[in-house]
Design an enzyme around this catalytic site. Sequence first.
Site, PDB file in Angstrom:
ATOM      1  N   ASP A 196       0.875  -1.232   0.132  1.00  0.00           N
ATOM      2  CA  ASP A 196       0.121   0.139  -0.085  1.00  0.00           C
ATOM      3  C   ASP A 196       0.686   1.182   0.153  1.00  0.00           C
ATOM      4  O   ASP A 196       1.568   1.665   0.715  1.00  0.00           O
ATOM      5  CB  ASP A 196      -0.809  -0.128   1.220  1.00  0.00           C
ATOM      6  CG  ASP A 196      -1.657   1.020   1.328  1.00  0.00           C
ATOM      7  OD1 ASP A 196      -1.898   1.848   0.470  1.00  0.00           O
ATOM      8  OD2 ASP A 196      -2.247   1.366   2.457  1.00  0.00           O
ATOM      9  N   ASP A 233      -2.206   5.932  -4.774  1.00  0.00           N
ATOM     10  CA  ASP A 233      -2.517   5.001  -3.814  1.00  0.00           C
ATOM     11  C   ASP A 233      -2.941   3.478  -4.269  1.00  0.00           C
ATOM     12  O   ASP A 233      -3.880   3.261  -4.900  1.00  0.00           O
ATOM     13  CB  ASP A 233      -3.750   5.581  -2.878  1.00  0.00           C
ATOM     14  CG  ASP A 233      -4.017   4.786  -1.783  1.00  0.00           C
ATOM     15  OD1 ASP A 233      -3.554   3.729  -1.516  1.00  0.00           O
ATOM     16  OD2 ASP A 233      -4.780   5.200  -1.008  1.00  0.00           O
TER      17      ASP A 233
END
Length: 504
Positions: A98, A285
């Site tokens: 992430d 992201d």
Amino acid sequence: MGFKSLLVVMCVWGWLGSLTSATSDDGLKRVGLKRRNLDLQSLKDARIEESVHPIDLGGAKKNCCDEDIIYLKNYLDAQFFGEISIGSPPQYFNVVFDTGSSNLWVPSSKCIFSIACYFHSKYRSKISSTYTEIGTPCTIPYGEGSIYGFFSQDNVQVGDVIIKDQEFAEITREGSLALSALPFDGILGLGFQDASIGKVTPLWYNMIEQGHICHKIFSLWLNQDPTEEMGGEIVFGGIDYRHFRGDHTYVPLSQKGYWQIDVGDVLLGSNSTGLCEGGCAAIVDSGTSLIAGPTSVVTQINHAIGAEGYVSFECKSILHNYGNSIWGSLIAGLNPDLICSDIGLCSNNGFNTMDDVIETVVHNESWNGSPTRESPFCSLCNMIVLWIQVQIKQSNVKEKVFKYVDELCEKLPNPPGHSFINCNSISSMPHITFTIGNKSFPLSPEEYILRFEEGCSTVCYGGFIAIDVPPPQGPLWVLGNIFLGAYHTVFDYGNLRIGFAEAA
């Protein structure tokens, strides 16, 4: 001296090898990613929410929850994950890589009161010979509350690399029952230490410090072919040239602590959406599948693709009662930022802020710094001003503009943020283009529409949801896997920049 020279030669050789070869022994550190097929319920439950914790705490000592966080997500739409191991002997975990967060966390064997922990692998410190106790408690916020645990230290293996003495969080309480259904156990954050809970050194920093990679970059490729077994690949220390076409367009990071860049105008077909002509922020992201952006732009996208959203009586009411006044003020050349204040729907600054939370529509902080409630009409009014302003620039007549804005009011996003669309009309939908580094990065409707098989029918969702972060942090976009699947991405820590090239 001779050893140092040899090390430099080996690093240079590895880098040159990555330019000419993509074989398994090219010196790059690779992690294959698995793909999770999203289901309709996961997408409905997915959240990306605005939340800003204050940076300036007046000299007070920060704890693990005082970090500067400008948005939160709940990971229910996370789609790509890979395997790591922790400890000696290795204990295996599936984690989301992430770029929107910075901590490594996995469930702990001490997690006994959360149902979600019983559906995932749990770290057992007692059986690891390389474990070091830290014990500092920590709370990690996310889109539906927080998860709780404490810090520990152990060796972590990523691909064929063993990172020694890595600090990570053992989670003892997971707040959401929905987490139990996810196929991954935890999160491996690839963000910056500035944004790390507890200021823990991120794992990929230690990969660099311990000499596992020669170049301070990692690259991400997400395979958009659902029929192929490999879901994607993250490469530490270099680039796999099989995964993209042409050259990367590099842009500098604009915000310390995040993989954040500046973006320019967002186009619907060939038409401007207005808000980002002067620039917006965007965080890249890999921990979400969606693209989140300002409501005023997402609503225009919903209108263009025929998304069915929430019909706002209040929006139409403002247009009916104040449309002529707004039109007259814009034609007269008045400052658009002051119009809603002048007609009494906003206080002086027009931004919706309250304490440490930034929320869509409902809050405002006045010029003297005291938090006050603000009517939802304020944000709706500002959106209508923007929409009319965009239409005036396109030389449209008043009646046509008001009809268009009335239609936009009907396309305001649903409260959860997602919008259904007609699957049969995908081929006629416009491209949506982000301007990055003065270059266009278009997304085709096939790329930004999500399809789900529900029984004998197909359901289609728009991949855009609303998030409203006011200045100075916003307006903000969150570019998730819909965008990253279309564009191979290089995260260049050495030069503090991000590069995009068409994915192959």
